[in-house]
Design a protein around this motif. Sequence first.
Motif, PDB file in Angstrom:
ATOM      1  N   SER A  27      38.577  35.180  37.383  1.00  0.00           N
ATOM      2  CA  SER A  27      38.421  36.603  37.682  1.00  0.00           C
ATOM      3  C   SER A  27      39.661  37.127  38.387  1.00  0.00           C
ATOM      4  N   VAL A  28      40.231  38.204  37.859  1.00  0.00           N
ATOM      5  CA  VAL A  28      41.384  38.840  38.492  1.00  0.00           C
ATOM      6  C   VAL A  28      41.211  40.350  38.432  1.00  0.00           C
ATOM      7  N   THR A  29      41.867  41.024  39.359  1.00  0.00           N
ATOM      8  CA  THR A  29      41.932  42.483  39.352  1.00  0.00           C
ATOM      9  C   THR A  29      43.382  42.884  39.146  1.00  0.00           C
ATOM     10  N   LEU A  30      43.608  43.793  38.198  1.00  0.00           N
ATOM     11  CA  LEU A  30      44.959  44.224  37.851  1.00  0.00           C
ATOM     12  C   LEU A  30      45.092  45.721  38.095  1.00  0.00           C
ATOM     13  N   ILE A  39      49.683  47.483  51.525  1.00  0.00           N
ATOM     14  CA  ILE A  39      48.247  47.621  51.244  1.00  0.00           C
ATOM     15  C   ILE A  39      47.508  46.383  51.751  1.00  0.00           C
ATOM     16  N   PRO A  40      46.488  46.551  52.593  1.00  0.00           N
ATOM     17  CA  PRO A  40      45.794  45.396  53.191  1.00  0.00           C
ATOM     18  C   PRO A  40      44.724  44.800  52.280  1.00  0.00           C
ATOM     19  N   VAL A  41      45.133  44.331  51.107  1.00  0.00           N
ATOM     20  CA  VAL A  41      44.214  43.661  50.185  1.00  0.00           C
ATOM     21  C   VAL A  41      44.591  42.187  50.146  1.00  0.00           C
ATOM     22  N   GLN A  42      43.678  41.337  50.556  1.00  0.00           N
ATOM     23  CA  GLN A  42      43.977  39.916  50.670  1.00  0.00           C
ATOM     24  C   GLN A  42      44.229  39.289  49.299  1.00  0.00           C
ATOM     25  N   GLY A  43      45.298  38.486  49.215  1.00  0.00           N
ATOM     26  CA  GLY A  43      45.594  37.744  47.995  1.00  0.00           C
ATOM     27  C   GLY A  43      46.343  38.524  46.933  1.00  0.00           C
ATOM     28  N   LYS A  44      46.841  39.714  47.259  1.00  0.00           N
ATOM     29  CA  LYS A  44      47.530  40.520  46.247  1.00  0.00           C
ATOM     30  C   LYS A  44      48.966  40.026  46.060  1.00  0.00           C
ATOM     31  N   LYS A  45      49.492  40.237  44.853  1.00  0.00           N
ATOM     32  CA  LYS A  45      50.906  40.015  44.559  1.00  0.00           C
ATOM     33  C   LYS A  45      51.428  41.231  43.816  1.00  0.00           C
ATOM     34  N   LEU A  46      52.607  41.685  44.228  1.00  0.00           N
ATOM     35  CA  LEU A  46      53.189  42.903  43.664  1.00  0.00           C
ATOM     36  C   LEU A  46      54.371  42.542  42.777  1.00  0.00           C
ATOM     37  N   TYR A  47      54.394  43.099  41.569  1.00  0.00           N
ATOM     38  CA  TYR A  47      55.444  42.830  40.590  1.00  0.00           C
ATOM     39  C   TYR A  47      56.113  44.143  40.185  1.00  0.00           C
ATOM     40  N   ARG A  48      57.422  44.090  39.969  1.00  0.00           N
ATOM     41  CA  ARG A  48      58.107  45.249  39.388  1.00  0.00           C
ATOM     42  C   ARG A  48      58.102  45.070  37.874  1.00  0.00           C
ATOM     43  N   TYR A  49      57.345  45.921  37.197  1.00  0.00           N
ATOM     44  CA  TYR A  49      57.125  45.778  35.763  1.00  0.00           C
ATOM     45  C   TYR A  49      58.215  46.454  34.948  1.00  0.00           C
ATOM     46  N   GLY A  50      58.737  47.560  35.459  1.00  0.00           N
ATOM     47  CA  GLY A  50      59.795  48.298  34.771  1.00  0.00           C
ATOM     48  C   GLY A  50      60.596  49.093  35.779  1.00  0.00           C
ATOM     49  N   GLY A  51      61.326  50.105  35.314  1.00  0.00           N
ATOM     50  CA  GLY A  51      62.165  50.889  36.209  1.00  0.00           C
ATOM     51  C   GLY A  51      61.396  51.501  37.358  1.00  0.00           C
ATOM     52  N   ASP A  52      60.310  52.232  37.046  1.00  0.00           N
ATOM     53  CA  ASP A  52      59.499  52.867  38.089  1.00  0.00           C
ATOM     54  C   ASP A  52      58.037  52.450  37.988  1.00  0.00           C
ATOM     55  N   GLU A  53      57.787  51.300  37.374  1.00  0.00           N
ATOM     56  CA  GLU A  53      56.420  50.804  37.197  1.00  0.00           C
ATOM     57  C   GLU A  53      56.219  49.503  37.967  1.00  0.00           C
ATOM     58  N   PHE A  54      55.037  49.377  38.560  1.00  0.00           N
ATOM     59  CA  PHE A  54      54.678  48.191  39.326  1.00  0.00           C
ATOM     60  C   PHE A  54      53.305  47.712  38.872  1.00  0.00           C
ATOM     61  N   ILE A  55      53.044  46.430  39.076  1.00  0.00           N
ATOM     62  CA  ILE A  55      51.721  45.866  38.783  1.00  0.00           C
ATOM     63  C   ILE A  55      51.279  45.027  39.975  1.00  0.00           C
ATOM     64  N   ILE A  56      50.026  45.213  40.359  1.00  0.00           N
ATOM     65  CA  ILE A  56      49.415  44.401  41.416  1.00  0.00           C
ATOM     66  C   ILE A  56      48.409  43.461  40.764  1.00  0.00           C
ATOM     67  N   CYS A  91      37.986  42.918  42.852  1.00  0.00           N
ATOM     68  CA  CYS A  91      37.989  43.817  44.021  1.00  0.00           C
ATOM     69  C   CYS A  91      38.444  45.214  43.594  1.00  0.00           C
ATOM     70  N   ARG A  92      37.928  45.667  42.466  1.00  0.00           N
ATOM     71  CA  ARG A  92      38.407  46.934  41.902  1.00  0.00           C
ATOM     72  C   ARG A  92      38.211  48.101  42.866  1.00  0.00           C
ATOM     73  N   GLU A  93      37.028  48.223  43.431  1.00  0.00           N
ATOM     74  CA  GLU A  93      36.757  49.355  44.319  1.00  0.00           C
ATOM     75  C   GLU A  93      37.633  49.300  45.563  1.00  0.00           C
ATOM     76  N   GLU A  94      37.773  48.104  46.127  1.00  0.00           N
ATOM     77  CA  GLU A  94      38.606  47.950  47.326  1.00  0.00           C
ATOM     78  C   GLU A  94      40.055  48.344  47.035  1.00  0.00           C
ATOM     79  N   LEU A  95      40.592  47.863  45.906  1.00  0.00           N
ATOM     80  CA  LEU A  95      41.980  48.155  45.566  1.00  0.00           C
ATOM     81  C   LEU A  95      42.170  49.635  45.237  1.00  0.00           C
ATOM     82  N   GLU A  96      41.214  50.227  44.510  1.00  0.00           N
ATOM     83  CA  GLU A  96      41.309  51.654  44.195  1.00  0.00           C
ATOM     84  C   GLU A  96      41.289  52.503  45.461  1.00  0.00           C
TER      85      GLU A  96
END
Length: 391
Positions: free
Chosen positions: A263-266, A300-317, A323-328
């Motif tokens: 299970s992962v949240t993206l 962002i205080p979400v435990q276990g998150k990793k932040l990636y730079r996907y493109g020029g101005d795009e990011f993915i967590i 934890c969809r509701e928590e992250l939203e």
Amino acid sequence: MNNKNVLCYTFCIILGMVIIMKLMFLEALQAYYAPVVLLLFFSIILVTDQLLTRQEKNLFLMELGVVGLMLFSTWVDRCVSPITTGEWWRLRFLTSAMQFAAAPLSPLVLLWIYRRNQLVRMGWLQCLPAIVNALLSLGSFWTGQVLWVAPGNIYSRGPLFLLPFFSSAFYVAFILYTASRQETPGRRLETIFLLCAGIAIAGACALEIVFVIRYMIWSTTAVMLLTYFLLITILKVLFDSHTGIYSRLAYTKRLESIGNGQSVTLAMIDMNGLKAINDSYGHEAGDQAIISVSQALLSIPVQGKKLYRYGGDEFIIVVGRWCREELEDELKLIASNCGKVNAITLSFAYGVIEYRDGDLHKATEEMDRYMYNNKMKMKAAQKGSDGKKDA
């Protein structure tokens, strides 16, 4: 220089080194053959490397030169120390003083490597401990403050014998102080490595001083230097050099590691108005805007998150749980105001999904669709707000 010439060059140097060292001292050969060969191959790898900048290469070459000098001087010192006749004691005095004078240079250059992106801000005042140590160590020829070698090769320690160790400790403490102020994942890994390397080298120092075990400090330093180079090379691939967060390649590898049933949240994040910032204030302001948004997302205080730079101005967590509701909720708090650049308020649109089984690439497309819908809603709300102001 082609590969054949490099191999011939390497073989000739190693062969010559083996012959000379074996003639002079078998013990030194056994102790220093491996680190010297390591430094030789490291220098070849360093010169041909394409990832490091010229400044980074020069700093590593400087550190390599310091370690090579110390290996050579300790080797010569060991060769002449048993000779009690003639003027050999003068050569031992010279090599010993050279070792004490140059010892703090290694952690100083490591500090420069660690702060390679901030060298312009670093004053030369930080070189003062190394300069004072070098002057007092070389001045021992006349004062004997740090060490003394008398005729007959009689070696004795001076009252300031520990000065090089305190000077080196100053730079190690400076590195740790700088490390405590780092927040990006890549820099934290580099910090952990330097801490472990410092412990290993300190252990080698203790073995040499307390138990009089030779050839420990600089052999250990040579291994740590090559390992540090390899670590920085890996970090340049896995982390974005501009923001310090994980790169798109690291995100691809993360997707490959997600197994069925996990299970992962993206979350996909896309900055608003980056083109307008670039057009109005230049790309330097745009780069600062990207950094500001990445820092806001890192906070962002979400435990276990990793932040990636996907493109020029795009990011993915990526979060390794549902934890969809928590992250939203956390993204919603900063989406409309995550910093300012030249009086422009920075914002972003986002889309969040939960994933367990299925095609990850389709999941990414779904996440992108959610993000696009969110961006359209934000634009519509902005137009409505502007219309009310005009009215």
